[in-house]
Design a protein around this motif. Structure first.
Motif, short mmCIF file in Angstrom:
data_model
loop_
_atom_site.label_atom_id
_atom_site.label_comp_id
_atom_site.label_asym_id
_atom_site.label_seq_id
_atom_site.Cartn_x
_atom_site.Cartn_y
_atom_site.Cartn_z
N ILE A 39 -28.31 -27.50 -78.27
CA ILE A 39 -29.30 -26.42 -78.29
C ILE A 39 -28.77 -25.17 -78.98
CG2 ILE A 39 -30.56 -27.28 -76.28
CD1 ILE A 39 -29.31 -24.94 -74.70
N GLU A 49 -38.26 -17.74 -86.04
CA GLU A 49 -39.40 -18.20 -86.83
C GLU A 49 -40.71 -18.12 -86.05
OE1 GLU A 49 -37.88 -20.70 -89.71
OE2 GLU A 49 -36.58 -18.99 -89.35
N GLN A 53 -38.50 -17.54 -77.59
CA GLN A 53 -39.07 -17.51 -78.94
C GLN A 53 -37.95 -17.34 -79.95
OE1 GLN A 53 -42.11 -14.60 -79.52
NE2 GLN A 53 -43.04 -15.77 -81.17
N GLY A 54 -37.95 -18.20 -80.94
CA GLY A 54 -36.94 -18.15 -81.98
C GLY A 54 -37.32 -17.20 -83.09
N LYS A 104 -37.02 -21.65 -72.21
CA LYS A 104 -37.56 -21.57 -73.57
C LYS A 104 -37.62 -20.11 -73.98
CE LYS A 104 -39.91 -25.76 -74.64
NZ LYS A 104 -41.11 -26.36 -75.19
N VAL A 121 -37.12 -28.22 -79.23
CA VAL A 121 -38.40 -27.71 -78.77
C VAL A 121 -38.90 -28.45 -77.52
CG1 VAL A 121 -40.80 -27.29 -79.45
CG2 VAL A 121 -38.96 -26.97 -81.10
N TYR A 177 -41.03 -21.72 -80.14
CA TYR A 177 -40.21 -21.70 -78.92
C TYR A 177 -39.18 -22.81 -78.96
CZ TYR A 177 -43.13 -18.11 -76.95
OH TYR A 177 -43.76 -16.92 -76.72
N ARG A 178 -38.04 -22.56 -78.32
CA ARG A 178 -36.95 -23.53 -78.29
C ARG A 178 -36.18 -23.34 -76.99
NH1 ARG A 178 -32.60 -20.37 -82.03
NH2 ARG A 178 -32.87 -18.44 -80.94
N VAL A 191 -32.97 -22.64 -74.74
CA VAL A 191 -31.73 -21.86 -74.85
C VAL A 191 -31.01 -21.90 -73.51
CG1 VAL A 191 -32.56 -20.28 -76.65
CG2 VAL A 191 -32.89 -19.70 -74.25
N GLN A 197 -29.10 -26.35 -83.01
CA GLN A 197 -30.40 -26.62 -83.61
C GLN A 197 -31.52 -26.21 -82.66
OE1 GLN A 197 -31.22 -31.03 -83.69
NE2 GLN A 197 -29.05 -31.11 -83.12
N ASP A 198 -32.70 -26.07 -83.22
CA ASP A 198 -33.87 -25.73 -82.40
C ASP A 198 -34.37 -27.00 -81.71
OD1 ASP A 198 -33.69 -23.13 -83.18
OD2 ASP A 198 -35.37 -23.19 -84.57
#
Length: 149
Positions: free
Chosen positions: A13, A56, A53-54, A51, A19, A59-60, A62, A16-17
């Protein structure tokens, strides 16, 4: 096995993202680590993943932020910039002057740092006393605090 899997989850995690849980399961599988959806879900809960907000906009997952020394320094710097008006040294004591009512917040931040050589703090309304192990430690900490102001 569980520790390896959880370490790999944290590594993935951060790299990389991720999701969805399916994304995480696929990434683990690609890394040669198997696990059921229930196992991965339990690992995620134990690791405290959330989750966020990244950059871009998506959401991902973390990992929770740890209270590192840098976190403490940032927190202390913020408190000091907003509340401390001066700091002086008197042998092994630091006298920290703050805006009214904020000496306790400054002491709490300092106490949580676990600064080596700090013996204790005492806060009034707008003045805090920091007892240091010796004069050299007091002067070094005074310079650090002055640098934060």
């Amino acid at each position: 096995m569980k520790t390896e899997r959880q370490e790999k989850i944290l590594e993935l995690i951060r790299a990389q993202d991720i999701v969805t849980q399916n994304d995480l399961a696929a990434a683990l599988h690609a890394a040669g680590i198997s696990g059921t959806q229930a196992t991965i879900s339990r690992d995620m809960r134990e690791l405290g993943l959330t989750k966020e907000q990244g950059p871009e906009g998506g959401y991902r997952y973390v990992a929770p932020r740890q209270n590192t020394t840098q976190d403490h320094i940032d927190r202390l710097r913020t408190i000091f910039k907003e509340s401390v008006t001066s700091v002086d040294v008197a042998q092994n004591l630091l006298v920290v002057k703050t805006l009214p009512g904020l000496a306790s917040a400054a002491c709490s931040a300092i106490d949580s740092m676990g600064y080596p050589g700090l013996i204790g703090t005492l806060a009034g309304d707008d003045t805090a006393f920091l007892a240091m192990a010796d004069n050299a430690v007091a002067e070094r900490f005074r310079m650090e605090i002055a640098g934060m102001l």
